[in-house]
Design a protein around this motif. Structure first.
Motif, PDB file in Angstrom:
ATOM      1  N   GLY A 177       0.767  -1.243   0.000  1.00 29.09           N
ATOM      2  CA  GLY A 177       0.000   0.000   0.000  1.00 29.09           C
ATOM      3  C   GLY A 177       0.794   1.287   0.000  1.00 29.09           C
ATOM      4  N   VAL A 178       2.130   1.216   0.049  1.00 26.05           N
ATOM      5  CA  VAL A 178       2.931   2.434  -0.029  1.00 26.05           C
ATOM      6  C   VAL A 178       2.966   2.869  -1.496  1.00 26.05           C
ATOM      7  CG1 VAL A 178       5.189   3.482   0.358  1.00 26.05           C
ATOM      8  CG2 VAL A 178       4.341   1.734   1.950  1.00 26.05           C
ATOM      9  N   PRO A 179       2.571   4.099  -1.836  1.00 26.73           N
ATOM     10  CA  PRO A 179       2.558   4.533  -3.237  1.00 26.73           C
ATOM     11  C   PRO A 179       3.927   4.385  -3.895  1.00 26.73           C
ATOM     12  CG  PRO A 179       1.375   6.107  -1.866  1.00 26.73           C
ATOM     13  CD  PRO A 179       2.027   5.142  -0.928  1.00 26.73           C
ATOM     14  N   PHE A 180       3.925   4.095  -5.199  1.00 28.69           N
ATOM     15  CA  PHE A 180       5.156   3.780  -5.930  1.00 28.69           C
ATOM     16  C   PHE A 180       6.190   4.906  -5.805  1.00 28.69           C
ATOM     17  CE2 PHE A 180       7.976   3.459  -9.557  1.00 28.69           C
ATOM     18  CZ  PHE A 180       8.198   2.103  -9.675  1.00 28.69           C
ATOM     19  N   GLY A 377      -1.243   1.932  16.375  1.00 25.52           N
ATOM     20  CA  GLY A 377      -2.460   2.715  16.563  1.00 25.52           C
ATOM     21  C   GLY A 377      -2.343   4.180  16.204  1.00 25.52           C
ATOM     22  N   PHE A 378      -1.406   4.541  15.327  1.00 19.98           N
ATOM     23  CA  PHE A 378      -1.305   5.926  14.877  1.00 19.98           C
ATOM     24  C   PHE A 378      -2.566   6.313  14.109  1.00 19.98           C
ATOM     25  CE2 PHE A 378       3.240   4.628  15.068  1.00 19.98           C
ATOM     26  CZ  PHE A 378       3.690   5.582  15.974  1.00 19.98           C
ATOM     27  N   VAL A 379      -2.992   7.549  14.260  1.00 20.27           N
ATOM     28  CA  VAL A 379      -4.208   8.011  13.580  1.00 20.27           C
ATOM     29  C   VAL A 379      -3.890   8.926  12.403  1.00 20.27           C
ATOM     30  CG1 VAL A 379      -5.672   7.760  15.601  1.00 20.27           C
ATOM     31  CG2 VAL A 379      -4.442   9.912  15.241  1.00 20.27           C
ATOM     32  N   SER A 380      -2.658   9.389  12.288  1.00 24.27           N
ATOM     33  CA  SER A 380      -2.284  10.236  11.157  1.00 24.27           C
ATOM     34  C   SER A 380      -1.018   9.699  10.515  1.00 24.27           C
ATOM     35  CB  SER A 380      -2.050  11.689  11.607  1.00 24.27           C
ATOM     36  OG  SER A 380      -0.966  11.764  12.513  1.00 24.27           O
ATOM     37  N   GLY A 381      -0.958   9.798   9.205  1.00 25.24           N
ATOM     38  CA  GLY A 381       0.185   9.295   8.466  1.00 25.24           C
ATOM     39  C   GLY A 381      -0.261   8.617   7.195  1.00 25.24           C
ATOM     40  N   GLY A 387      -1.670  -0.894   8.380  1.00 22.28           N
ATOM     41  CA  GLY A 387      -2.087   0.129   9.338  1.00 22.28           C
ATOM     42  C   GLY A 387      -1.557   1.500   8.949  1.00 22.28           C
ATOM     43  N   VAL A 388      -1.860   2.474   9.772  1.00 22.81           N
ATOM     44  CA  VAL A 388      -1.405   3.844   9.523  1.00 22.81           C
ATOM     45  C   VAL A 388       0.000   4.021  10.098  1.00 22.81           C
ATOM     46  CG1 VAL A 388      -1.859   6.291   9.962  1.00 22.81           C
ATOM     47  CG2 VAL A 388      -3.768   4.723   9.540  1.00 22.81           C
ATOM     48  N   VAL A 389       0.899   4.531   9.272  1.00 27.10           N
ATOM     49  CA  VAL A 389       2.295   4.729   9.685  1.00 27.10           C
ATOM     50  C   VAL A 389       2.676   6.179   9.403  1.00 27.10           C
ATOM     51  CG1 VAL A 389       4.687   3.979   9.432  1.00 27.10           C
ATOM     52  CG2 VAL A 389       2.824   2.340   9.078  1.00 27.10           C
ATOM     53  N   PRO A 390       3.132   6.932  10.418  1.00 28.31           N
ATOM     54  CA  PRO A 390       3.583   8.313  10.172  1.00 28.31           C
ATOM     55  C   PRO A 390       4.699   8.366   9.135  1.00 28.31           C
ATOM     56  CG  PRO A 390       3.362   7.895  12.525  1.00 28.31           C
ATOM     57  CD  PRO A 390       3.208   6.571  11.840  1.00 28.31           C
TER      58      PRO A 390
END
Length: 456
Positions: A177-180, A377-381, A387-390
């Motif tokens: 899921g990390v953009p190219f 459990g990060f909510v922004s990134g 999951g969500v990663v800053p």
């Protein structure tokens, strides 16, 4: 492999002893018994591999041991060695001639170009493509090992940080899921590191260059030769095919055509729960076909000019099959304990991911800490499949895995290959520990600067 992974959550630390001993053999025996090591290297690999497999089988059962070894060989080692073999063959069919000779300025320019090239054809591709030309242009010199050390630092490792093509960890991030083009943001970090390291190389090489000239070593003057001339350049097509095969290995598993009704990648059963994904098989076939066509369409004279032999790939194939097998307990321990390490800051992720990537395969190490970060459990990134990663945390994990593979010869696939080809061609490379001294002196200060500027 879910059941197997669940069963192996409490792997004892003593099972890592064969891995540590194999690394010590690679580091020490060539220094004290070089001829013996050349002759009996495969037996040492078999010995330490069995010293892991047999106790592992006694503790967990023969079936589990067989699955563990086969999983490692089929889904990790196979694609690793086939990629290295394919690029080794294709790059060996491209030669560079001309009047351009190695000098501090030329070497800095070549390594700078190669560093950026690594992100677009991979660190392995750029290393195999450029290692022989760099050696050939500096063949007249006596003091030149430092050039290949910096070659490993920059082209074989750091240069692969800007795209998922560059290094396998980033490809795994892309498939989750990390953009190219997300990793293009690492450019300021890479540029700073390049400026520092190429400046250091320039002054080291300038001093060595003057010593060579003073000792009477002079480059051969070639009359009526162009500055640079390539032969076998059609093989670039086969390098592109190999790069496409690597990209497809990260893209095709998400395509519904290659998935079964349960959403899993269609695979060929091997043994127990071990399966070979059809997407991996496609990658292997494409790479081997490219290598075969490269040999069929290239004049053997080009390989003679390159002093092409099979020694380097044989050495890497033998050593790394032992490394891949014996490092399994270390990876299992890391997977089970990764979330308990208390790594909550980007600087911590950068150094721990990097330090482990120096000795273990950087792809699973990257995935362990990416998974750990995604579960915090990060909510922004950045939203990934894990999951969500800053952004700063993901940058730290990515740069740690890619950059610090340069700290040892076994930290990244092309490192040992560059060393072997250099040794074969008369460049006296530092020993295993000697190389680590170089990396500690040159790289650690750079990584400390990275930490202060980008990860605090």
């Amino acid at each position: 492999m879910v059941a197997l992974a669940a069963e192996l959550t409490n792997v004892p630390l003593w099972l890592c002893i064969p891995f540590a001993c194999l690394l010590l053999c690679i580091a020490i025996i060539p220094l004290v018994k070089g001829e013996w090591w050349e002759k009996y290297r495969p037996f040492a690999v078999i010995f330490w591999s069995l010293l892991f497999i047999i106790p592992f089988a006694v503790k967990y059962g023969a079936g589990t041991a067989a699955e563990t070894v086969l999983e490692c060989l089929v889904n990790d080692y196979l694609t690793f060695i086939v990629l290295l073999f394919g690029l080794f063959c294709v790059a060996g069919n491209i030669t560079v001639e001309g009047s351009l000779v190695g000098s501090p300025r030329v070497n800095v320019i070549l390594l700078g170009i190669g560093t950026f090239l690594s992100s677009w054809i991979g660190t392995t591709g750029a290393s195999m493509l450029l290692v022989r030309p760099v050696i050939k242009m500096n063949s007249w010199r006596r003091n030149k090992a430092h050039i290949m050390v910096f070659f490993i630092f920059l082209i074989s490792n750091m240069g692969g940080s800007l795209t998922p093509i560059g290094d396998p960890p980033l490809l795994m991030g892309f498939s989750r899921g990390v953009p190219f083009f997300w990793s293009i943001r690492f450019f300021p970090i890479l540029l700073l590191n390049m400026i520092i390291l190429l400046t250091v190389l320039y002054f080291i090489d300038k001093r060595a260059y003057r010593k060579d000239i003073a000792a009477g070593y002079m480059p051969e003057i070639k009359e009526n030769e162009p500055l640079i001339r390539f032969e076998g350049l059609h093989n670039i097509i086969f390098i592109v095919i190999i790069v496409v095969a690597v990209i497809l290995s990260g893209v095709l598993p998400d395509v519904s055509f290659f998935q079964n009704a349960a959403g899993e990648v269609i695979s060929i059963p091997i043994f127990g729960e071990v399966k070979l994904a059809i997407t991996s098989l496609i990658e292997v076939v494409m790479i081997l076909l490219a290598a075969f066509l490269s040999f069929k369409t290239t004049n053997a004279e080009i390989r003679k000019k390159n002093h092409f032999t099979w020694g380097a790939i044989q050495e890497v194939a033998v050593l790394f099959i032992g490394i891949f097998i014996t490092m399994q307990p270390a990876l299992m321990i890391l997977k089970s304990a990764g979330a308990e390490l208390g790594l909550t800051h980007p600087s911590q992720m950068f150094w721990v991911t990097g330090a482990l990537s120096s000795f273990l395969d950087n792809t699973p190490t990257y995935l362990v800490f990416l998974t750990t970060a995604g579960s915090m459990g990060f909510v922004s990134g950045l939203t990934t499949a894990l999951g969500v990663v800053p952004a700063k945390m993901l940058t730290a994990i990515s740069c740690g895995a890619v950059f610090m593979g340069a700290i040892t010869y076994i930290g990244n696939a092309p490192n040992f290959m560059v060393k072997s080809i250099s040794d074969e061609n008369g460049v006296k490379m530092p020993s295993f520990f000697g190389y680590i001294v170089w990396s500690l002196c040159c790289l650690v200060p750079v990584f400390l600067i990275d930490t202060l500027l980008f990860f605090i």
